[in-house]
Motif scaffolding. Sequence first.
Motif, PDB file in Angstrom:
ATOM      1  N   ASP A   1       0.807  -1.221   0.000  1.00 18.19           N
ATOM      2  CA  ASP A   1       0.000   0.000   0.000  1.00 18.19           C
ATOM      3  C   ASP A   1       0.838   1.267   0.000  1.00 18.19           C
ATOM      4  OD1 ASP A   1      -2.353  -1.413  -0.102  1.00 18.19           O
ATOM      5  OD2 ASP A   1      -2.646  -1.410   2.071  1.00 18.19           O
ATOM      6  N   TRP A   2       1.993   1.264   0.678  1.00 17.79           N
ATOM      7  CA  TRP A   2       2.791   2.489   0.728  1.00 17.79           C
ATOM      8  C   TRP A   2       3.261   2.892  -0.669  1.00 17.79           C
ATOM      9  CZ3 TRP A   2       7.808   2.925  -0.903  1.00 17.79           C
ATOM     10  CH2 TRP A   2       8.552   1.758  -1.024  1.00 17.79           C
ATOM     11  N   MET A   3       3.506   1.897  -1.529  1.00 16.65           N
ATOM     12  CA  MET A   3       3.912   2.207  -2.902  1.00 16.65           C
ATOM     13  C   MET A   3       2.765   2.858  -3.668  1.00 16.65           C
ATOM     14  SD  MET A   3       6.247  -0.936  -4.162  1.00 16.65           S
ATOM     15  CE  MET A   3       7.838  -1.252  -3.447  1.00 16.65           C
ATOM     16  N   ARG A   4       1.559   2.402  -3.416  1.00 23.54           N
ATOM     17  CA  ARG A   4       0.387   2.989  -4.067  1.00 23.54           C
ATOM     18  C   ARG A   4       0.179   4.432  -3.608  1.00 23.54           C
ATOM     19  NH1 ARG A   4      -2.150  -0.946  -6.590  1.00 23.54           N
ATOM     20  NH2 ARG A   4      -1.592  -3.035  -5.981  1.00 23.54           N
ATOM     21  N   ARG A   5       0.588   4.758  -2.404  1.00 22.19           N
ATOM     22  CA  ARG A   5       0.460   6.135  -1.906  1.00 22.19           C
ATOM     23  C   ARG A   5       1.587   7.026  -2.415  1.00 22.19           C
ATOM     24  NH1 ARG A   5      -0.846   3.162   2.676  1.00 22.19           N
ATOM     25  NH2 ARG A   5       1.194   3.540   3.611  1.00 22.19           N
ATOM     26  N   VAL A   6       2.771   6.472  -2.611  1.00 22.68           N
ATOM     27  CA  VAL A   6       3.915   7.251  -3.085  1.00 22.68           C
ATOM     28  C   VAL A   6       3.775   7.592  -4.566  1.00 22.68           C
ATOM     29  CG1 VAL A   6       6.393   7.112  -3.596  1.00 22.68           C
ATOM     30  CG2 VAL A   6       5.558   6.462  -1.349  1.00 22.68           C
ATOM     31  N   TRP A   7       3.291   6.651  -5.358  1.00 23.52           N
ATOM     32  CA  TRP A   7       3.291   6.816  -6.812  1.00 23.52           C
ATOM     33  C   TRP A   7       2.575   8.086  -7.298  1.00 23.52           C
ATOM     34  CZ3 TRP A   7       6.433   5.448 -10.294  1.00 23.52           C
ATOM     35  CH2 TRP A   7       6.092   5.522 -11.638  1.00 23.52           C
ATOM     36  N   PRO A   8       1.371   8.412  -6.827  1.00 20.98           N
ATOM     37  CA  PRO A   8       0.719   9.628  -7.324  1.00 20.98           C
ATOM     38  C   PRO A   8       1.493  10.916  -6.989  1.00 20.98           C
ATOM     39  CG  PRO A   8      -0.868   8.237  -6.192  1.00 20.98           C
ATOM     40  CD  PRO A   8       0.486   7.649  -5.948  1.00 20.98           C
ATOM     41  N   ALA A   9       2.337  10.864  -5.991  1.00 21.15           N
ATOM     42  CA  ALA A   9       3.148  12.029  -5.614  1.00 21.15           C
ATOM     43  C   ALA A   9       4.502  12.028  -6.321  1.00 21.15           C
ATOM     44  CB  ALA A   9       3.351  12.043  -4.099  1.00 21.15           C
ATOM     45  N   GLY A  10       4.688  11.105  -7.262  1.00 21.53           N
ATOM     46  CA  GLY A  10       5.982  10.944  -7.917  1.00 21.53           C
ATOM     47  C   GLY A  10       6.497  12.192  -8.603  1.00 21.53           C
ATOM     48  N   ARG A  11       5.647  12.869  -9.355  1.00 18.94           N
ATOM     49  CA  ARG A  11       6.114  14.089 -10.046  1.00 18.94           C
ATOM     50  C   ARG A  11       6.530  15.147  -9.043  1.00 18.94           C
ATOM     51  NH1 ARG A  11       2.444  16.492 -14.577  1.00 18.94           N
ATOM     52  NH2 ARG A  11       0.936  16.485 -12.916  1.00 18.94           N
ATOM     53  N   ALA A  12       5.760  15.291  -7.980  1.00 18.10           N
ATOM     54  CA  ALA A  12       6.098  16.294  -6.962  1.00 18.10           C
ATOM     55  C   ALA A  12       7.408  15.933  -6.261  1.00 18.10           C
ATOM     56  CB  ALA A  12       4.964  16.417  -5.947  1.00 18.10           C
ATOM     57  N   LEU A  13       7.601  14.657  -5.948  1.00 19.49           N
ATOM     58  CA  LEU A  13       8.845  14.234  -5.294  1.00 19.49           C
ATOM     59  C   LEU A  13      10.058  14.454  -6.195  1.00 19.49           C
ATOM     60  CD1 LEU A  13       7.634  10.942  -3.571  1.00 19.49           C
ATOM     61  CD2 LEU A  13       8.361  13.048  -2.429  1.00 19.49           C
ATOM     62  N   LEU A  14       9.936  14.098  -7.464  1.00 23.47           N
ATOM     63  CA  LEU A  14      11.054  14.283  -8.390  1.00 23.47           C
ATOM     64  C   LEU A  14      11.337  15.770  -8.609  1.00 23.47           C
ATOM     65  CD1 LEU A  14      10.295  11.476 -10.992  1.00 23.47           C
ATOM     66  CD2 LEU A  14      11.892  11.420  -9.065  1.00 23.47           C
ATOM     67  N   SER A  15      10.291  16.569  -8.683  1.00 23.87           N
ATOM     68  CA  SER A  15      10.472  18.019  -8.819  1.00 23.87           C
ATOM     69  C   SER A  15      11.132  18.599  -7.576  1.00 23.87           C
ATOM     70  CB  SER A  15       9.129  18.705  -9.050  1.00 23.87           C
ATOM     71  OG  SER A  15       8.545  18.265 -10.239  1.00 23.87           O
ATOM     72  N   ALA A  16      10.718  18.127  -6.418  1.00 24.49           N
ATOM     73  CA  ALA A  16      11.322  18.594  -5.163  1.00 24.49           C
ATOM     74  C   ALA A  16      12.796  18.222  -5.109  1.00 24.49           C
ATOM     75  CB  ALA A  16      10.574  18.006  -3.965  1.00 24.49           C
ATOM     76  N   SER A  17      13.130  17.044  -5.609  1.00 23.78           N
ATOM     77  CA  SER A  17      14.526  16.612  -5.647  1.00 23.78           C
ATOM     78  C   SER A  17      15.355  17.549  -6.518  1.00 23.78           C
ATOM     79  CB  SER A  17      14.612  15.183  -6.177  1.00 23.78           C
ATOM     80  OG  SER A  17      15.944  14.782  -6.368  1.00 23.78           O
ATOM     81  N   ALA A  18      14.857  17.849  -7.718  1.00 30.05           N
ATOM     82  CA  ALA A  18      15.587  18.743  -8.627  1.00 30.05           C
ATOM     83  C   ALA A  18      15.662  20.160  -8.060  1.00 30.05           C
ATOM     84  CB  ALA A  18      14.910  18.754 -10.000  1.00 30.05           C
TER      85      ALA A  18
END
Length: 160
Positions: A80-97
Amino acid sequence: MLYPPSRYDEHLVLKVPATLWLTLAFLLRHLFLLGITFMPTTGDEIRVLRDLVQPEYLIADLIALPVLVVAVRRRPQAPDWMRRVWPAGRALLSASAALYLGLLTTHLARSGQPLIVAIDEAVVISALLNLAVIAYLWRSPLLRDLFKEFPAPVARRQTR
């Protein structure tokens, strides 16, 4: 289906495109370089790579790491944690950059050198690539749709 059938996997969700895999590799470059430095070698050839890894930049890489883990393990049996992380993927990658750009700016400001001296080709290329990553993440309709999809969970068998 908005995209050609070749864009979908066996679970009928969009496949992670090659450009996103390259983006993930770029955003995690410090972690990859750090990992390479632990490979068994004579030592001299690795010293150059070891000097490229600055610990403060690893923080930006760690933000993108969960997205890579989920991208690799994206299947119906995923927790389930992967299902919760995935929709936030673009935001996480943008935050990383964005964090990398912030850390780079701070490093340049604290260097005590004039910007004309402190900024070399590698710094400019790195900054521009991070800006390109952010633009790609938010302008690509494919990525918008990709991060909305996750393989449906497997029906759990009930035992009685």
